[in-house]
Design an enzyme around this catalytic site. Structure first.
Site, PDB file in Angstrom:
ATOM      1  N   ASN A  18       0.789  -1.123  -0.042  1.00  0.00           N
ATOM      2  CA  ASN A  18       0.022  -0.009  -0.098  1.00  0.00           C
ATOM      3  C   ASN A  18       0.663   1.191  -0.084  1.00  0.00           C
ATOM      4  OD1 ASN A  18       1.010   0.163   2.586  1.00  0.00           O
ATOM      5  ND2 ASN A  18      -0.858   0.118   3.711  1.00  0.00           N
ATOM      6  N   HIS A  70       3.195   2.075   2.212  1.00  0.00           N
ATOM      7  CA  HIS A  70       3.883   2.385   3.466  1.00  0.00           C
ATOM      8  C   HIS A  70       5.258   2.484   3.606  1.00  0.00           C
ATOM      9  CE1 HIS A  70       3.058  -1.683   5.586  1.00  0.00           C
ATOM     10  NE2 HIS A  70       4.323  -1.512   5.130  1.00  0.00           N
ATOM     11  N   GLU A 102       1.370   4.629   7.376  1.00  0.00           N
ATOM     12  CA  GLU A 102       0.128   3.966   6.363  1.00  0.00           C
ATOM     13  C   GLU A 102      -0.299   5.173   5.754  1.00  0.00           C
ATOM     14  OE1 GLU A 102       0.056   0.730   6.319  1.00  0.00           O
ATOM     15  OE2 GLU A 102      -0.151  -0.308   8.120  1.00  0.00           O
TER      16      GLU A 102
HETATM   17  P1  PGA Z   1       8.211  -7.009   2.855  1.00  0.00           P
HETATM   18  O1  PGA Z   1       7.833  -5.669   3.831  1.00  0.00           O
HETATM   19  O2  PGA Z   1       9.877  -6.652   2.898  1.00  0.00           O
HETATM   20  O3  PGA Z   1       7.904  -8.035   3.867  1.00  0.00           O
HETATM   21  O4  PGA Z   1       7.621  -6.993   1.665  1.00  0.00           O
HETATM   22  C1  PGA Z   1       8.168  -4.336   3.418  1.00  0.00           C
HETATM   23  C2  PGA Z   1       7.088  -3.391   4.095  1.00  0.00           C
HETATM   24  O5  PGA Z   1       5.986  -3.605   4.519  1.00  0.00           O
HETATM   25  O6  PGA Z   1       7.709  -2.186   4.452  1.00  0.00           O
END
Ligand code: PGA
Length: 241
Positions: free
Chosen positions: A136, A138, A143
């Site tokens: 998304n 973030h 968020e």
């Molecule tokens: P991920 O998480 O490396 O497990 O994809 C990244 C994040 O949510 O910032």
């Protein structure tokens, strides 16, 4: 914002390692911002390899992690502090007092946030902040909708983030709903940002970053305001962009 397109996850990790090691080699006391998640794991393995071969020394390195789940203590296998110990800190010669991860179990979380900001000030600015990106958009646990001038703060996790991260927990009910995260304003104060992105699930986020649009709906788009950002993207995440 400079994009570096690489073939796959391994190349992404190698490129990130090359850049981080280069910056560390130029600093007497590197202050590095670290991230959790699946994306930086390959990079952490490479850093450990370099340390074991005697090519990298962490004795003067200071680290600040981006975030931590509220309610999980350092020994909880799902806490980000545990993740960092397991994936990096336990395998290198970084002094324990140089490691900073926000506490998710502080009695007073607001005070913990202020103390975390103070500790960063005392250490000087973060030299290189490593970032992943959420599906998304973030960064850290900031968020969509988070103010770009936010400092370290208590956040309510998005339902989509809770679902994405449920893979690490026994059940979705076990996923914490709150976290402590450096703010977007905090992240923007680092001298340099190194972002790593891998996998098809990140295509939308990459598309948005490439569009150049700056909007609070996509927290990572705040990085367009930063003068020194390198984004390493593998082919799967790049997609048809
Ligand atoms: P991920 O998480 O490396 O497990 O994809 C990244 C994040 O949510 O910032």
């Amino acid at each position: 914002m400079e994009f570096i397109k690489v073939k796959n996850y391994d190349e992404m990790s190698e490129k990130a390692c090359e850049i981080l090691v280069d910056r560390m080699s130029k600093l007497q006391q590197p202050v590095i911002g670290l991230a959790t998640g699946s994306t930086p794991e390959g990079l952490y393995k490479l850093l450990i390899d370099k340390y074991k071969k005697g090519e990298l020394d962490f004795s003067n390195t200071v680290t600040f992690n981006l975030d931590e789940y509220v309610g999980l203590d350092d020994d909880d296998p799902n806490s980000y502090h545990y993740f960092m110990n397991d994936k990096l800190f336990n395998h290198i010669n970084i002094p324990a007092e140089n490691i900073h991860v926000p506490s998710g179990v502080a009695e007073n979380i607001q005070q913990e946030c202020l103390d975390y900001e103070s500790a960063m000030k005392v250490a000087g600015q973060i030299d290189v902040q490593l970032l992943g990106i959420g599906q998304n958009g973030h960064i850290g646990f900031n968020e969509p909708g988070t103010a770009f001038d936010s400092r370290t703060h208590l956040v309510d996790l998005d339902e989509s983030t809770i679902q994405t991260n449920a893979r690490f927990f026994d059940s979705i009910e076990d996923v914490p709903t709150k976290a402590v995260s450096m703010g977007i304003g905090t992240i923007l104060e680092s001298k340099e940002v190194l972002m790593v992105i891998s996998g098809a699930s990140k295509q939308e986020a990459v598309k948005h970053l490439l569009s150049g649009e700056i909007t609070e709906d996509v927290p990572a788009s705040a990085l367009h305001k930063h003068p020194n950002v390198t984004v390493i993207v593998d082919e799967a995440a790049w997609g048809d962009n």
